[in-house]
Each structure stands twice: as structure tokens, then as C-alpha cells.
Design a protein around this motif. Structure first.
Motif, mmCIF file in Angstrom:
data_model
loop_
_atom_site.group_PDB
_atom_site.id
_atom_site.type_symbol
_atom_site.label_atom_id
_atom_site.label_comp_id
_atom_site.label_asym_id
_atom_site.label_seq_id
_atom_site.Cartn_x
_atom_site.Cartn_y
_atom_site.Cartn_z
ATOM 1 N N ASP A 250 72.801 32.018 37.444
ATOM 2 C CA ASP A 250 71.642 31.241 37.903
ATOM 3 C C ASP A 250 71.612 31.157 39.421
ATOM 4 O O ASP A 250 70.569 31.371 40.062
ATOM 5 C CB ASP A 250 71.690 29.825 37.315
ATOM 6 C CG ASP A 250 71.150 29.774 35.898
ATOM 7 O OD1 ASP A 250 70.682 30.813 35.404
ATOM 8 O OD2 ASP A 250 71.203 28.697 35.284
ATOM 9 N N LYS A 253 70.839 34.520 41.014
ATOM 10 C CA LYS A 253 69.406 34.827 40.929
ATOM 11 C C LYS A 253 68.641 34.090 42.026
ATOM 12 O O LYS A 253 67.809 34.678 42.736
ATOM 13 C CB LYS A 253 68.893 34.430 39.544
ATOM 14 C CG LYS A 253 67.414 34.652 39.316
ATOM 15 C CD LYS A 253 67.058 34.200 37.889
ATOM 16 C CE LYS A 253 65.558 34.195 37.673
ATOM 17 N NZ LYS A 253 65.211 33.698 36.317
ATOM 18 N N THR A 277 69.633 38.689 36.440
ATOM 19 C CA THR A 277 68.752 38.497 35.282
ATOM 20 C C THR A 277 69.237 39.317 34.093
ATOM 21 O O THR A 277 69.131 38.877 32.940
ATOM 22 C CB THR A 277 67.307 38.893 35.627
ATOM 23 O OG1 THR A 277 67.278 40.242 36.137
ATOM 24 C CG2 THR A 277 66.727 37.965 36.668
ATOM 25 N N ASP A 282 67.894 38.206 30.319
ATOM 26 C CA ASP A 282 66.439 38.157 30.507
ATOM 27 C C ASP A 282 65.958 39.578 30.803
ATOM 28 O O ASP A 282 65.662 39.937 31.950
ATOM 29 C CB ASP A 282 66.085 37.202 31.649
ATOM 30 C CG ASP A 282 64.591 36.916 31.744
ATOM 31 O OD1 ASP A 282 63.814 37.650 31.107
ATOM 32 O OD2 ASP A 282 64.213 35.973 32.465
ATOM 33 N N TYR A 283 65.859 40.389 29.763
ATOM 34 C CA TYR A 283 65.582 41.814 29.955
ATOM 35 C C TYR A 283 64.124 42.084 30.325
ATOM 36 O O TYR A 283 63.834 43.104 30.965
ATOM 37 C CB TYR A 283 65.985 42.591 28.699
ATOM 38 C CG TYR A 283 67.458 42.426 28.378
ATOM 39 C CD1 TYR A 283 68.431 42.872 29.270
ATOM 40 C CD2 TYR A 283 67.872 41.779 27.221
ATOM 41 C CE1 TYR A 283 69.777 42.696 28.999
ATOM 42 C CE2 TYR A 283 69.220 41.601 26.940
ATOM 43 C CZ TYR A 283 70.162 42.058 27.838
ATOM 44 O OH TYR A 283 71.507 41.871 27.578
ATOM 45 N N GLU A 284 63.215 41.200 29.942
ATOM 46 C CA GLU A 284 61.819 41.388 30.337
ATOM 47 C C GLU A 284 61.661 41.220 31.848
ATOM 48 O O GLU A 284 60.988 42.011 32.506
ATOM 49 C CB GLU A 284 60.921 40.406 29.588
ATOM 50 C CG GLU A 284 60.754 40.722 28.102
ATOM 51 C CD GLU A 284 60.092 42.074 27.858
ATOM 52 O OE1 GLU A 284 59.312 42.519 28.721
ATOM 53 O OE2 GLU A 284 60.361 42.681 26.807
ATOM 54 N N LEU A 285 62.296 40.181 32.414
ATOM 55 C CA LEU A 285 62.253 40.009 33.864
ATOM 56 C C LEU A 285 63.013 41.136 34.549
ATOM 57 O O LEU A 285 62.601 41.637 35.601
ATOM 58 C CB LEU A 285 62.834 38.649 34.261
ATOM 59 C CG LEU A 285 62.868 38.340 35.762
ATOM 60 C CD1 LEU A 285 61.476 38.481 36.384
ATOM 61 C CD2 LEU A 285 63.419 36.934 36.006
ATOM 62 N N SER A 286 64.134 41.543 33.950
ATOM 63 C CA SER A 286 64.883 42.679 34.504
ATOM 64 C C SER A 286 64.011 43.922 34.558
ATOM 65 O O SER A 286 64.044 44.691 35.529
ATOM 66 C CB SER A 286 66.127 42.957 33.650
ATOM 67 O OG SER A 286 67.002 41.872 33.650
ATOM 68 N N SER A 409 70.435 27.449 33.043
ATOM 69 C CA SER A 409 69.411 28.066 32.197
ATOM 70 C C SER A 409 69.911 28.299 30.774
ATOM 71 O O SER A 409 69.109 28.528 29.865
ATOM 72 C CB SER A 409 68.951 29.398 32.802
ATOM 73 O OG SER A 409 70.015 30.342 32.814
#
Length: 723
Positions: A250, A253, A277, A282-286, A409
Motif C-alpha cells: 500500500d 503504491k 498493484t 489488483d490485476y485490472e489496475l496493473s 487495503s
């Protein structure tokens, strides 16, 4: 120094149960305090004894004291207290103590050192669960700390100490810290410049003292001129990289974003954000960061290296597409923390009729289909289990606290789990949004007693490779069971007749359907293989998890008279005692086999048809397995087929042969590797008598059940002795 007995040994390593007269001390003032010289001298002796290579090593033991809540109040709302005003065996609510650490840290199961308050009084302090390590300490000599709502207690050596269990109850002072208004802040006026702090941090980094590096970079950021934007952004990027090393994702990031140029996403900062990430799952943000990086820095190998990894993680997460054989090979290379995503999007958490919350199928699953594949929230490495504590549960607890302390998170995912009747602290709410605040004074609130309660109720003991445990019956030395926690799987309730089977590859838990699961049905698995005796297994469930199993098997067995259940149990133990005299079924005479066969027939007659015609018969499983293998040793293929299918029936899997085709009914079947052996032996017997069609069907069924039972298909050909 080898003969010196550490006076810190008990107080740092375990909580002592003190005599009843301790209650008389509660609320009393300390009559006399040890001098600074004496406390430091005793502290020095303990440090020398701990570091003496010739001294006997001290076993690390771990026991939490009686539970108390963390402080939820900001420092600015607390009142200061001095050591001389503190009362014994008391938690000083709404107060805080400011002190400087004047002793080097003694680190074992916790950290013990000496502190001095603003009035010049000194005392011992014992801090637990703070993430200190001997090679890279956090609570260094010379730093100024505030202890929120301190607890003053009698220690094991008969002296006194301040004990801290919640990491959020320790606040490390910053430069010109308005939160503490301390006399010690005059020391900060002698601080180094921002450049000097950065250089000192760089030096600590080269020495792999990452906590010290972080502290230096913090000081550099606190003293840097706000106009020096480039310097500050560079420090944020440096600090982000250290936070990644320390698994504080966290913070990494946040630092990586702070280290980005206002004009464009800086290459190094973007890569750090991508790493953070990715590690948080958090693979979508990655994926979004990756696309930005590939667009702005197409030739950067660090960024492009994530391209295929993120594509694979998204496929795993959304569709459950895994290369399990590759996963297995990764574990064989000595790595247990695998680079894979969790797949549980086709399941949903919901309320059950009788057992609180559970996990439900969002779509239908066919027999053998992957239902869930989850990466562990926390699973200690083999090295940690060997070296940190002598209890694997203590290792898991320590790792959980450290992970939650630095990654807010992840709190919602973990703290949503069942904690029984433990009274949860009421978190403060934001005045603006009304949302619960999990961070106070820049420290995430982590109630360590709540963590331990959740750990006890939700962790699993897992092998590193289920296949080796299944095929060898016992874990190998390298695959000793370890305590781990998988948050999604923790919602799954127990059934002795479950509809899934769980297996493990490294830190990945795999669930496959053991029968057809309709959409909306509750997903269940066995918390442990059920004992043959109903009363024994119900007692185990009650003591370990606090529930009574009411599955179809337990409910039906409860209708059998206690006298009949006792007769079955007695005869089962008689058969086992007889067989143990000739444990191997491959070195026995036909006469002895028939003796066991007769006893097994008697046991079978004790199962009431009205209750068990369509249910497993647990006490018959091992006798029929033994008989199958005994007749196999004599190459009596007809008998092998009789007892192999009888073994399957005792597991609750019913088979019939119609027009040369094997029909299987598995609506109540239990599954383990012995069921796979039954298909193996049937395959061999059918092959030997020339029934090749039935042999092929047994092989195909056995291979599928091998996949479910071990987690993957690799090794199946060897198991079935297929050339």
C-alpha cells in the motif's frame, strides 16, 4: 557468559500465569523504581547472553496475554502521562507516554529495551508483533516513541515493564512532531540535512538494513525543502522500492504515485506502481498501468516483462485457466509462493440456513470441474516455520499481523472473516463520510487478539504438494503440514459428504467438484476426514470449530442405536488388530484372508440397511481395501473386482455394469486416494481377464479422480503403471 540465565527469557517469550496476589497490585503505585544504571546493566547482561554463541539457544515460545483492545484515539486527543504516575496492572486509558529508547533492542519472540521518559525516569518496555528482526531492527536506540494507552505490568523476573501488543499502539515520533509536544524534540534541532539523511539511507540500503533505510528516507522527506520537487520525487521513488522489499505494498503504491512527474508518468515510478498493484492482486489496475507504460516506454524491459504475466493472471482470475503441471514444477524448485491469481468469481458468499455464512455456486459445476483456485492470503515459508517459532500457528499469526499492519487495503478481506464471540473494537468514523477509519496517527489499527481469533477459526493445515501426501499416505519431511489462511475458502462449511475436494500446490488451494453442483447450491468440503465413530468425530468438530455436523451421514448415523455403533466400533478395532499382525496384504495366506473376510462380513451385517443402503459405511473402508490388495497379491482377479467395487460402495460410490458399460452413481460419495486405488485395481483385473472395454472405463474414471484427489494430472501414468 554461558552460565548467565536471561531474566528476559520468560517475559519476552511467553506470558506467565501469576499468582492470585497479583490482583492486590492492580491500581497501585510502584513503591520503588530501579535505577537507570541497574536497568541498563541488567539489559546489557541479557544482550550479551543472547548473542553468546556458546550459550544454549533459547527456544522461541509464543502466548498472547489476556485480550485487551488497541487504542483507537488519536494522540492529539490523549493526555500525556509520566512513568511516576503510572499504576501497576493497569491500562492507562486516554493517556500516552512519551519516551526515548536508551537501550539496544533485545529481540527474541518480542523486542525488549529500556526507555526514559521526559522526567528522567526509566523502565523496561516489551514490544510484541512489531515486525522487528535482529538484522534490521525498527525500535533502535535513540528514537523517540509515544505509547498509546500504555499497560504497566509485573514481568516474569519480578520487576515491572510496559507491555505493548498492538503495533498501532506504538507511534514513532517525526521531526518537529506536533502530536507529542515532547521535551525530547530539542534533540531534533541537531538533525542532519535532507541530503545527509538520504545518503545515510542509501548506505543502509547497501547494508540491507531496510527498516533503517526507510527511517532515513522518512527523515529526509520530513526535512526537505518543499520547493525541491525533483529531490522529493526521487525520495518517494526510493522509499517505494524499499516498501516493496518490506512487502508494504500500500505504501509502495502511494509513494510511487507521489514520485511521478506532473508532466508524465515517470518510468521508474510507474514500474514501482505496477509492482505494488501486482503484488496486491489488483490485476485490472496493473493492466491499466502496463498499457500506459508500454505506450510511453515501449523499450523498457522492466515494464514489458509484466505483459505476459498480467495476461495470464487475468485469465486465471476470470476464467480459472491454470497450467497446474507448471505450477507443480515451480514448487519442486523450492518455491512455495507461486505467481498466480485467485479464481473464485463463480462463487458467492451468502447466508446458510443453519451455519452462518457459507460459499455458494454462482453457476453449475460438473464432476471434476474447477470450482475455486485461491492463492493464500498468508502461508509462511518452510524456513520461517523451521526458524521463527516452534509452533506453526505462531508463525502464521506473526506473518498475518505484519501483513495487515502495513497493507490497509487488505483489511476488509481479512477482518470480514468469522471471529466467533470475540468483541470487536468499535472503529472511529470519519466526520465527512461516516466511513470506518482503520488508520489513526498514520498507523493501521490491527487488533492482534482479533487476528489470532480469526486465525484459529479459519486457517488450514496444508501440505506443499497434496499429491505426495495422497500417494505416500503421509507427508514427506519437506512437505510437513503448515498452517495457512485462504480468505475465500474460509467461508466454506464442513460436510462429511462434501461436494468438493481441496488440494494444495504451494500456496495455491484448489477445489474441484466431486459431483454435479447446481447453481445456487452451497459448496462444502471436509475440514478433516471423518472418524468411523460418530461420537468421536462430533466431539472433534465441537472442540476444534464449535459446531455439530448435521450432514446426511451424521444425521443418519445418529438414528442408529448407541449400542449398535459401539458394536461396530469394537469389531472395527478387532479387525484392525488382526490385520496389524500381518500389516502387509502382500504376505498373507488365503486362510488368513478368509478370516479377515469373515470378520468384515460380520461388520457389514451391523450396518442397518434402512439407514445405510445409500450412504458410505466408514468402518468398512479399510477392511475392504485390505482385502482388495490381499486378493490382488494372489492374482485372484475375480475377488479383486468384488472387493474393489465393494470398497467404492463403502465410500458411497455405487457402480453397476450394464451391457459392458460401467455406470456410476456418486451423489453421496466421499473421495480420497483409496478410491482411486480401487479403480486402479479394477483396471488391472479387467485387463488381466480380457475385459478391455471395462478396463479402459476404470482407467479413465480413475485418472479423473486422480486429478481431483491430487490437484493435477501429472503422475497419473506412474500411479496406474501405464507404460
Amino acid at each position: 557468559m554461558a552460565s548467565y540465565k536471561s531474566s528476559y527469557r520468560e517475559s519476552s517469550d511467553q506470558q506467565i500465569v501469576f499468582p492470585p496476589e497479583i490482583e492486590a497490585l492492580k491500581g497501585q503505585c510502584l513503591p520503588a523504581r530501579l535505577s537507570k544504571e541497574l536497568l541498563l546493566a541488567n539489559h546489557g547482561q541479557n544482550l550479551r547472553q543472547l548473542n553468546d554463541q556458546s550459550a544454549p539457544s533459547l527456544a522461541k515460545k509464543f502466548t498472547l496475554p489476556q485480550a485487551y483492545p488497541p487504542s483507537l484515539v488519536p494522540l492529539k486527543s490523549l493526555q500525556k502521562i509520566l512513568l511516576r504516575d503510572m499504576l501497576l496492572e493497569t491500562h492507562h486509558k486516554n493517556r500516552f507516554l512519551v519516551a526515548k529508547l536508551i537501550g539496544a533492542p533485545y529481540m527474541h519472540a518480542g523486542t525488549t529495551t529500556i526507555l526514559e521518559d521526559e522526567a528522567g525516569d526509566v523502565e523496561k518496555v516489551s514490544v510484541h508483533n512489531f515486525g522487528d528482526s535482529p538484522d534490521d531492527p525498527i525500535l533502535l536506540q535513540g528514537i523517540v516513541i509515544a505509547i498509546k494507552e500504555p499497560y504497566y505490568q509485573l514481568s516474569a523476573d519480578g520487576t515491572h515493564e510496559i507491555r505493548v501488543d498492538h503495533p498501532s499502539d506504538i507511534y514513532i515520533a517525526k521531526v518537529d512532531d506536533s502530536s507529542i509536544h515532547s521535551e525530547f524534540q530539542t534533540d531534533f534541532h541537531k538533525e542532519k540535512t535532507a541530503d545527509e539523511w538520504r545518503n545515510e539511507g542509501d548506505k543502509a540500503f547497501l547494508e540491507k538494513k531496510y527498516h533503517s533505510t526507510l527511517s532515513c528516507y522518512n527523515r529526509a522527506l520530513q526535512t526537505a525543502s518543499p520547493e525541491n520537487t525533483a529531490f522529493i520525487q526521487n525520495l518517494y521513488r526510493k522509499r517505494a522500492s524499499i516498501n516493496i522489499i518490506l512487502h508494504r505494498f500500500d505504501a509502495a503504491k502511494a509513494d510511487s504515485y507521489a514520485g511521478m512527474s506532473e508532466r508524465y508518468l515517470g518510468r521508474n515510478a510507474l514500474l514501482l506502481a505496477l509492482k505494488a498493484t501486482y503484488e496486491l492482486g489488483d490485476y485490472e489496475l496493473s493492466k491499466t498501468l502496463l498499457e500506459s507504460g508500454l505506450r510511453d516506454f515501449p523499450n523498457n524491459p522492466g515494464i514489458s516483462a509484466y505483459s505476459q504475466r498480467i495476461i495470464d493472471r487475468v485469465k486465471e482470475q476470470k476464467h480459472g485457466r491454470y497450467d497446474f503441471d507448471s505450477m507443480l514444477r515451480s514448487v519442486q524448485d523450492g518455491n512455495i509462493h507461486l505467481d498466480h491469481a485467485s479464481y473464485f468469481c463463480d462463487t458467492a458468499i451468502g447466508k446458510t440456513n443453519r451455519h452462518g455464512r457459507g460459499l455458494f455456486a454462482s453457476r453449475s459445476f460438473n464432476f471434476g470441474e474447477l470450482v475455486l483456485c485461491e492463492k493464500a492470503f498468508c502461508l509462511p515459508s518452510q524456513q520461517s516455520r523451521d526458524e521463527l517459532f516452534n509452533q506453526s500457528g505462531a508463525v502464521l499469526f506473526s506473518k498475518l499481523v505484519n501483513k495487515l499492519q502495513h497493507n490497509q487495503s487488505l483489511h476488509e478481506r481479512f477482518f470480514d472473516l468469522d471471529s466467533g464471540d470475540y468483541p470487536r473494537s468499535k472503529l472511529p468514523s470519519s466526520q465527512d463520510t461516516g466511513e470506518k477509519l482503520r488508520v489513526v496517527d498514520d498507523m493501521p489499527i490491527v487488533d492482534v487478539f482479533l487476528v489470532e481469533t480469526i486465525r484459529e477459526k479459519n486457517c488450514f493445515n496444508a501440505p506443499l504438494r497434496s499429491s505426495e501426501v495422497a500417494t505416500n499416505n503421509t507427508p514427506t519431511i519437506n512437505d510437513a503440514l503448515a498452517a495457512g489462511l485462504w480468505c475465500r475458502a474460509a467461508y466454506i462449511n464442513h460436510s462429511c459428504l462434501p461436494n468438493t475436494l481441496r488440494t494444495f500446490i504451494g500456496d495455491m488451494q484448489i477445489l474441484r467438484a466431486t459431483r454435479t453442483i447446481p447453481a445456487g447450491a452451497e459448496i462444502t468440503f471436509q475440514y478433516l476426514a471423518p472418524d468411523t465413530d460418530l461420537a468421536t468425530r462430533q466431539d472433534h468438530f465441537k472442540r476444534s470449530w464449535g459446531f455439530k455436523c448435521d450432514c446426511v451421514l451424521c444425521s443418519s448415523e445418529g438414528k442408529s442405536s448407541e449400542a449398535m455403533r459401539e458394536k461396530r466400533t469394537t469389531l472395527f478395532h478387532t479387525i484392525r488388530a488382526v490385520v496389524m499382525k500381518n500389516a502387509s496384504p502382500y504376505r498373507v495366506s488365503k486362510t488368513f484372508i478368509r478370516k479377515v473376510q469373515g470378520l468384515t462380513s460380520r461388520l457389514e451385517g451391523m450396518y442397518e440397511p434402512s439407514l445405510y443402503d445409500e450412504l458410505p459405511r466408514l468402518a468398512l473402508i479399510h477392511p475392504t481395501l485390505w482385502l482388495t490388495e490381499a486378493w490382488r497379491s494372489h492374482q485372484n482377479h475375480d475377488k479383486v473386482l468384488v472387493y474393489a467395487f465393494e470398497l467404492l460402495r463403502n465410500f458411497g460410490l455405487f457402480t453397476t455394469v450394464v451391457d459392458g458399460k460401467l455406470e456410476i452413481h456418486r451423489s453421496v460419495a466421499m473421495m480420497n486416494i483409496e478410491m482411486v486405488r480401487a479403480f486402479k485395481y479394477a483396471y488391472e483385473a479387467y485387463t488381466a481377464i480380457g475385459e478391455l472395454g471395462l478396463a479402459r472405463q476404470c482407467l479413465q474414471e480413475g485418472e479423473l479422480e486422480y486429478l481431483i484427489t491430487t490437484g493435477y494430472s501429472e503422475g497419473a501414468q506412474k500411479f496406474f503403471d501405464i507404460a
